[in-house]
Design a protein around this motif. Structure first.
Motif, PDB file in Angstrom:
ATOM      1  N   ALA A 232       0.384  -1.140  -0.185  1.00 46.92           N
ATOM      2  CA  ALA A 232       0.091  -0.650   0.209  1.00 46.92           C
ATOM      3  C   ALA A 232       1.192   1.380   0.167  1.00 46.92           C
ATOM      4  CB  ALA A 232      -0.992  -0.465   1.716  1.00 46.92           C
ATOM      5  N   LEU A 233       0.257   2.533  -0.005  1.00 43.88           N
ATOM      6  CA  LEU A 233       0.867   3.787  -0.162  1.00 43.88           C
ATOM      7  C   LEU A 233       0.401   4.553   0.600  1.00 43.88           C
ATOM      8  CD1 LEU A 233       0.813   3.610  -3.999  1.00 43.88           C
ATOM      9  CD2 LEU A 233       3.126   2.942  -2.579  1.00 43.88           C
ATOM     10  N   PHE A 234       0.949   6.207   1.357  1.00 41.17           N
ATOM     11  CA  PHE A 234       0.142   6.702   2.076  1.00 41.17           C
ATOM     12  C   PHE A 234      -0.079   7.725   1.142  1.00 41.17           C
ATOM     13  CE2 PHE A 234       1.464   4.971   6.350  1.00 41.17           C
ATOM     14  CZ  PHE A 234      -0.253   5.006   6.844  1.00 41.17           C
ATOM     15  N   THR A 235      -1.025   8.528   0.548  1.00 43.50           N
ATOM     16  CA  THR A 235      -0.507   9.710  -0.103  1.00 43.50           C
ATOM     17  C   THR A 235      -0.710  11.082   0.716  1.00 43.50           C
ATOM     18  OG1 THR A 235      -3.161   8.668  -1.103  1.00 43.50           O
ATOM     19  CG2 THR A 235      -1.158   8.187  -2.179  1.00 43.50           C
ATOM     20  N   ASN A 236      -0.326  12.056  -0.197  1.00 41.20           N
ATOM     21  CA  ASN A 236      -1.049  13.159   0.611  1.00 41.20           C
ATOM     22  C   ASN A 236      -1.415  13.730  -0.457  1.00 41.20           C
ATOM     23  OD1 ASN A 236       0.169  14.648  -1.513  1.00 41.20           O
ATOM     24  ND2 ASN A 236       2.364  14.721   0.267  1.00 41.20           N
ATOM     25  N   GLU A 237      -2.173  14.764  -0.142  1.00 39.33           N
ATOM     26  CA  GLU A 237      -3.464  16.123  -0.692  1.00 39.33           C
ATOM     27  C   GLU A 237      -3.469  16.140  -2.161  1.00 39.33           C
ATOM     28  OE1 GLU A 237      -6.666  16.327   0.482  1.00 39.33           O
ATOM     29  OE2 GLU A 237      -6.205  15.383   2.377  1.00 39.33           O
ATOM     30  N   GLN A 238      -1.716  16.433  -2.674  1.00 37.80           N
ATOM     31  CA  GLN A 238      -1.481  16.875  -3.723  1.00 37.80           C
ATOM     32  C   GLN A 238      -1.360  15.262  -4.735  1.00 37.80           C
ATOM     33  OE1 GLN A 238       0.124  18.150  -0.600  1.00 37.80           O
ATOM     34  NE2 GLN A 238      -1.274  19.459  -1.030  1.00 37.80           N
ATOM     35  N   GLY A 239      -1.291  14.605  -3.689  1.00 36.61           N
ATOM     36  CA  GLY A 239      -1.092  13.108  -4.387  1.00 36.61           C
ATOM     37  C   GLY A 239       0.165  12.787  -4.591  1.00 36.61           C
ATOM     38  N   GLY A 240       1.047  12.704  -3.446  1.00 38.32           N
ATOM     39  CA  GLY A 240       2.568  12.837  -3.234  1.00 38.32           C
ATOM     40  C   GLY A 240       2.403  10.789  -2.921  1.00 38.32           C
ATOM     41  N   ILE A 241       3.335  10.585  -2.472  1.00 36.62           N
ATOM     42  CA  ILE A 241       3.378   9.634  -1.801  1.00 36.62           C
ATOM     43  C   ILE A 241       4.456   9.624  -0.353  1.00 36.62           C
ATOM     44  CG2 ILE A 241       4.141   7.184  -1.855  1.00 36.62           C
ATOM     45  CD1 ILE A 241       4.265   7.169  -4.807  1.00 36.62           C
ATOM     46  N   MET A 242       3.697   9.955   0.140  1.00 32.62           N
ATOM     47  CA  MET A 242       4.203   9.282   1.726  1.00 32.62           C
ATOM     48  C   MET A 242       5.498   8.723   2.193  1.00 32.62           C
ATOM     49  SD  MET A 242       0.743  11.022   3.582  1.00 32.62           S
ATOM     50  CE  MET A 242       1.964  11.197   5.201  1.00 32.62           C
ATOM     51  N   ASP A 243       4.569   7.822   1.702  1.00 32.69           N
ATOM     52  CA  ASP A 243       5.994   6.461   2.194  1.00 32.69           C
ATOM     53  C   ASP A 243       4.647   4.760   1.440  1.00 32.69           C
ATOM     54  OD1 ASP A 243       7.573   4.572   3.274  1.00 32.69           O
ATOM     55  OD2 ASP A 243       6.454   4.490   5.521  1.00 32.69           O
ATOM     56  N   ASP A 244       6.157   4.173   1.334  1.00 34.83           N
ATOM     57  CA  ASP A 244       5.154   3.070   0.985  1.00 34.83           C
ATOM     58  C   ASP A 244       5.631   1.567   2.565  1.00 34.83           C
ATOM     59  OD1 ASP A 244       7.710   2.258   0.611  1.00 34.83           O
ATOM     60  OD2 ASP A 244       7.763   1.109  -1.257  1.00 34.83           O
ATOM     61  N   LEU A 245       4.135   0.639   2.298  1.00 35.93           N
ATOM     62  CA  LEU A 245       4.075   0.613   3.537  1.00 35.93           C
ATOM     63  C   LEU A 245       3.522  -1.525   3.002  1.00 35.93           C
ATOM     64  CD1 LEU A 245       0.522   1.122   4.878  1.00 35.93           C
ATOM     65  CD2 LEU A 245       1.647   2.677   3.579  1.00 35.93           C
ATOM     66  N   MET A 246       3.216  -2.035   3.681  1.00 37.67           N
ATOM     67  CA  MET A 246       2.840  -3.402   3.747  1.00 37.67           C
ATOM     68  C   MET A 246       1.865  -3.502   5.245  1.00 37.67           C
ATOM     69  SD  MET A 246       4.608  -4.572   1.832  1.00 37.67           S
ATOM     70  CE  MET A 246       4.051  -6.596   1.370  1.00 37.67           C
ATOM     71  N   VAL A 247       0.210  -3.897   4.347  1.00 41.23           N
ATOM     72  CA  VAL A 247      -1.055  -4.341   5.398  1.00 41.23           C
ATOM     73  C   VAL A 247      -1.571  -5.733   5.661  1.00 41.23           C
ATOM     74  CG1 VAL A 247      -2.792  -3.612   5.903  1.00 41.23           C
ATOM     75  CG2 VAL A 247      -1.771  -1.745   4.581  1.00 41.23           C
ATOM     76  N   THR A 248      -1.442  -6.160   7.168  1.00 42.65           N
ATOM     77  CA  THR A 248      -2.019  -8.028   6.330  1.00 42.65           C
ATOM     78  C   THR A 248      -3.060  -7.129   7.675  1.00 42.65           C
ATOM     79  OG1 THR A 248       0.103  -8.119   7.002  1.00 42.65           O
ATOM     80  CG2 THR A 248      -0.805  -9.523   7.578  1.00 42.65           C
ATOM     81  N   ASN A 249      -4.117  -8.275   7.010  1.00 40.83           N
ATOM     82  CA  ASN A 249      -5.204  -9.176   8.115  1.00 40.83           C
ATOM     83  C   ASN A 249      -5.098  -9.344   8.534  1.00 40.83           C
ATOM     84  OD1 ASN A 249      -7.803  -8.827   8.661  1.00 40.83           O
ATOM     85  ND2 ASN A 249      -8.734  -9.257   7.137  1.00 40.83           N
ATOM     86  N   TYR A 250      -4.915  -9.853  10.063  1.00 41.67           N
ATOM     87  CA  TYR A 250      -5.211 -10.407  10.818  1.00 41.67           C
ATOM     88  C   TYR A 250      -6.361 -11.481  11.719  1.00 41.67           C
ATOM     89  CZ  TYR A 250       0.234 -11.702  11.206  1.00 41.67           C
ATOM     90  OH  TYR A 250       1.252 -11.695  10.315  1.00 41.67           O
ATOM     91  N   GLY A 251      -7.935 -10.638  11.110  1.00 40.54           N
ATOM     92  CA  GLY A 251      -8.785 -11.336  10.686  1.00 40.54           C
ATOM     93  C   GLY A 251      -9.418 -10.983  12.589  1.00 40.54           C
ATOM     94  N   ASP A 252      -8.912 -10.366  13.454  1.00 40.62           N
ATOM     95  CA  ASP A 252      -9.249  -9.660  14.613  1.00 40.62           C
ATOM     96  C   ASP A 252      -8.009  -8.175  14.316  1.00 40.62           C
ATOM     97  OD1 ASP A 252      -7.529 -10.410  15.820  1.00 40.62           O
ATOM     98  OD2 ASP A 252      -8.515 -11.238  17.483  1.00 40.62           O
ATOM     99  N   TRP A 253      -7.413  -7.805  13.996  1.00 40.65           N
ATOM    100  CA  TRP A 253      -6.187  -6.313  13.635  1.00 40.65           C
ATOM    101  C   TRP A 253      -5.505  -6.856  12.608  1.00 40.65           C
ATOM    102  CZ3 TRP A 253      -1.095  -7.363  14.567  1.00 40.65           C
ATOM    103  CH2 TRP A 253      -0.910  -8.224  14.719  1.00 40.65           C
ATOM    104  N   ILE A 254      -5.297  -5.287  11.977  1.00 42.18           N
ATOM    105  CA  ILE A 254      -4.437  -4.782  11.248  1.00 42.18           C
ATOM    106  C   ILE A 254      -2.681  -5.299  11.497  1.00 42.18           C
ATOM    107  CG2 ILE A 254      -4.148  -3.546   9.253  1.00 42.18           C
ATOM    108  CD1 ILE A 254      -7.362  -3.711   8.736  1.00 42.18           C
ATOM    109  N   TYR A 255      -1.652  -5.523  10.768  1.00 36.91           N
ATOM    110  CA  TYR A 255      -1.148  -5.709  11.545  1.00 36.91           C
ATOM    111  C   TYR A 255       0.330  -4.568  10.183  1.00 36.91           C
ATOM    112  CZ  TYR A 255       4.219  -7.073  11.399  1.00 36.91           C
ATOM    113  OH  TYR A 255       5.422  -7.632  11.797  1.00 36.91           O
ATOM    114  N   VAL A 256       0.804  -3.862  10.037  1.00 38.09           N
ATOM    115  CA  VAL A 256       1.586  -2.489   9.077  1.00 38.09           C
ATOM    116  C   VAL A 256       2.771  -2.150   9.557  1.00 38.09           C
ATOM    117  CG1 VAL A 256       0.571   0.461   8.584  1.00 38.09           C
ATOM    118  CG2 VAL A 256      -1.009  -1.271   9.118  1.00 38.09           C
ATOM    119  N   VAL A 257       3.580  -2.055   8.196  1.00 40.39           N
ATOM    120  CA  VAL A 257       4.640  -2.463   8.381  1.00 40.39           C
ATOM    121  C   VAL A 257       4.543  -0.888   7.812  1.00 40.39           C
ATOM    122  CG1 VAL A 257       7.692  -3.329   8.321  1.00 40.39           C
ATOM    123  CG2 VAL A 257       5.671  -4.250   8.938  1.00 40.39           C
ATOM    124  N   VAL A 258       5.586  -0.260   7.957  1.00 43.22           N
ATOM    125  CA  VAL A 258       6.064   1.280   7.533  1.00 43.22           C
ATOM    126  C   VAL A 258       7.612   1.342   7.792  1.00 43.22           C
ATOM    127  CG1 VAL A 258       3.532   2.088   8.234  1.00 43.22           C
ATOM    128  CG2 VAL A 258       5.638   2.624   9.910  1.00 43.22           C
TER     129      VAL A 258
END
Length: 376
Positions: A93-119
């Motif tokens: 995934a990507l965090f974007t800003n209001e100008q469409g720029g990329i703030m960071d790229d990241l990994m998102v995992t669904n562990y069922g009852d919670w979400i794991y994010v690595v930045v």
């Protein structure tokens, strides 16, 4: 480096092990990190391509999101389908800003009852603040700063890790599982940053060194530093945030249209709705971007480094190299960079200005070496 600067650097849970293994430690994103071991960068690179390597990536940010609306809230910050991400799966995934720029790229995992994010390490504080400000009061954010993160990468990584925990053999690319490895609860994904098959494993900090010693006892696995990690990811056409991507680069300019889920760009109730969506979706529809990230192969023998100017045959500036190396597996100097629209087509000839001379480079398809993720 001044002594007080060294003292201000953070250490990962594996710092003592790196020193014991003879690593050359360097400052990176606020941490003391191993850039190479006695094997050397080129041999470490080839070790990972031929067998397997263990990388310490504990400097990256690990975050736990809980709450019934966590997926929907996170989806408002990224151009990616998070709501329908299946349990046990990971997504880029990507965090974007209001100008469409990329703030960071990241990994998102669904562990069922919670979400794991690595930045990314260099963006960690910014990303955590961004999420705290925008996810809403009904989403709890916990920074998992008591865990290490290691990557085991290479064609023999799966066989080596399966010797310790056979269940990893049942996973395919982008699968994620919570499982015990030698009695320690770990978060395991079959993914990585080298283009090779392998795993990223989050381990409680107080068990990290013991488990890593166990991994390194496997005959296939050697400790690998940041130097080889960089050449491996570049050969595999993978971006390094802050170099190949930044806050002024849109996903379209960064050649990451594949990272924008179709449900977020097609007509429908979930289209758009993320920061900068208007600009990004307009660029997709109108193809009105000016520069684009491309792969480059040099006809010379020397690597063409980051920051090198790119020109046309008449010497007019058309772009800049953002990453470059002599690819140990590719066997030629490879790079990525940004060029203007008229030079972005495959096989276009451009020139890198190296020590005052124009070195011919060809716009080439990425990755430069075959990606070997295990898809079953």
């Amino acid at each position: 480096m001044a002594e007080n600067q060294t003292e201000n650097l953070l250490k990962t849970p594996l710092f003592d092990l790196h020193v014991e293994l003879g690593a050359k430690m360097v400052p990176f994103a606020g941490y003391e990190m191993p850039v190479q071991y006695p094997l050397g960068v080129k041999k470490e690179h080839l070790q990972t391509r031929d067998q397997a390597g263990l990388f310490d990536v504990s400097h990256m940010g690990q975050i736990k999101l809980t709450g019934a609306n966590a997926a929907a809230a996170l989806e408002k910050l990224v151009p990616v389908d998070i709501i329908d991400l299946p349990a046990g799966k990971q997504r880029y995934a990507l965090f974007t800003n209001e100008q469409g720029g990329i703030m960071d790229d990241l990994m998102v995992t669904n562990y069922g009852d919670w979400i794991y994010v690595v930045v990314n390490a260099a963006c960690k504080e910014q990303d955590i603040a961004h999420m705290r400000s925008n996810l809403g009061d009904d989403v709890a954010l916990e920074v998992l700063d008591d865990r290490a993160l290691v990557a085991i990468q290479g064609p023999t990584a799966a066989a080596a890790v399966a010797r310790i925990q056979p269940a990893v053999s049942d996973m395919v690319f982008m699968d994620s599982r919570i499982m015990e490895i030698d009695g320690v609860e770990c978060f395991v994904s079959r993914s990585g940053y080298t283009g090779e098959d392998g795993f990223e494993i989050s381990i409680p900090a107080d068990q990290a060194e013991r488990l890593c010693r166990l991994f390194l006892e496997q005959p296939e696995i050697e400790a690998i530093g940041l130097g080889a990690r960089d050449s491996l990811r570049l050969e595999s056409g993978l971006c390094l945030y802050g170099h190949d991507l930044n806050q002024t680069t849109t996903p379209i300019e960064g050649s990451l249209i594949w990272a924008i889920s179709k449900v977020r760009r097609a007509d429908g109730e979930r289209a758009g709705g993320f920061p900068g969506a208007d600009k990004i979706l307009e660029q997709i529809a109108e193809k009105n971007w000016e520069t684009k990230r491309v792969g480059l192969v040099s006809s010379g023998k020397a690597p063409v480094r980051e920051g090198t100017e790119l020109v046309d045959a008449d010497g007019n500036n058309i772009g800049t190299v953002t990453s470059g190396t002599l690819g140990p597996s590719a066997g030629v100097p490879v790079a990525m960079g940004y060029v203007t629209k008229e030079f972005a087509a495959l096989d276009s000839e451009v020139f890198a200005v190296v020590r005052g001379k124009q070195v011919p480079m060809t716009v080439s398809r990425m990755p430069f070496v075959e990606q070997r993720y295990y898809r079953g």
